[in-house]
Enzyme design. Structure first.
Site, PDB file in Angstrom:
ATOM      1  N   CYS A 112       0.931  -1.226   0.005  1.00 27.19           N
ATOM      2  CA  CYS A 112       0.033   0.021  -0.008  1.00 27.19           C
ATOM      3  C   CYS A 112       0.875   1.263   0.009  1.00 27.19           C
ATOM      4  O   CYS A 112       1.606   1.730  -0.895  1.00 27.19           O
ATOM      5  CB  CYS A 112      -1.062   0.035   1.198  1.00 27.19           C
ATOM      6  SG  CYS A 112      -2.177   1.165   1.177  1.00 27.19           S
ATOM      7  N   HIS A 113       0.827   1.951   1.009  1.00 26.01           N
ATOM      8  CA  HIS A 113       1.926   3.151   1.146  1.00 26.01           C
ATOM      9  C   HIS A 113       3.039   2.893   1.735  1.00 26.01           C
ATOM     10  O   HIS A 113       3.971   3.755   1.872  1.00 26.01           O
ATOM     11  CB  HIS A 113       1.037   4.478   2.140  1.00 26.01           C
ATOM     12  CG  HIS A 113      -0.143   4.967   1.248  1.00 26.01           C
ATOM     13  ND1 HIS A 113      -1.417   4.140   1.227  1.00 26.01           N
ATOM     14  CD2 HIS A 113      -0.271   6.198   0.874  1.00 26.01           C
ATOM     15  CE1 HIS A 113      -2.013   5.292   0.574  1.00 26.01           C
ATOM     16  NE2 HIS A 113      -1.561   6.163   0.241  1.00 26.01           N
TER      17      HIS A 113
END
Length: 190
Positions: A112-113
């Site tokens: 994800c991030h």
């Protein structure tokens, strides 16, 4: 039957604001394969998880960054959530911790991030990667070759886009962590 990761110790670097399932599911997968998993954070006590925009569970920290020796770990997991990696990017000790895995060629899994932290640690340049779509330009500007895929593996670096990708992410993470060090990270970080 022994797991694929018996005698492996894995660091999960996180702080307040991590996406709950992006920490708990990889930890479960690693432990199911026999790995010893240690939650590493800038501060001791507990860190706060999130389920998208809502607070989720708190997780106990096993070791603080001040006490964590990267040499005692075989691999690294970087969970996502927007707040978590953005805060870690501002922690010089967190960047140094991640950089040590990049330079030593130890496997890293980021979802994800989570890849945001890799940018600051020099771990994105020249790598095939994926992430949450909003990081595409950031990773491209850092020299990564971004692609929109469920999971991307490049010489021990495993990346995925989002919680829906966790089954594929966890399978590839276990596979790469079982293989161990990959020399290509070293060259990208130099």
């Amino acid at each position: 039957m022994a797991g694929k990761l018996e005698k492996k110790t894995v660091a999960v670097l996180a702080t307040d604001g991590f996406e709950q399932v992006e920490l708990t599911e990889p930890v479960k997968a690693l432990r199911n394969e026999g790995a010893e998993v240690r939650i590493v954070a800038p501060q001791g006590g507990q860190i706060q998880g999130w389920n998208h925009h809502d607070k989720a569970d708190r997780v106990d920290v096993d070791v603080t960054l001040d006490q964590a020796d990267p040499g005692s770990f075989d691999a690294l997991v970087l969970p996502g959530g927007v707040i978590n990696p953005d805060a870690l990017r501002l922690e010089p000790k967190a960047i140094d911790f991640v950089r040590s895995f990049v330079q030593s060629g130890k496997p890293i899994a980021a979802i994800c991030h989570g890849p945001w932290t890799l940018i600051d640690a020099g771990g994105a340049k020249g790598k095939r990667m994926t992430s949450w779509p909003s990081l595409k330009a950031d990773l491209g500007n850092a020299g990564a070759n971004w692609e929109d895929s469920e999971v991307v593996t490049d010489q021990g670096l495993v990346t995925s886009r989002k919680p829906d990708d966790l089954p594929a992410f966890c399978r590839k993470m276990v596979e790469e962590f079982a293989e161990g060090r990959h020399g290509a990270h070293r060259h990208a970080a130099e």
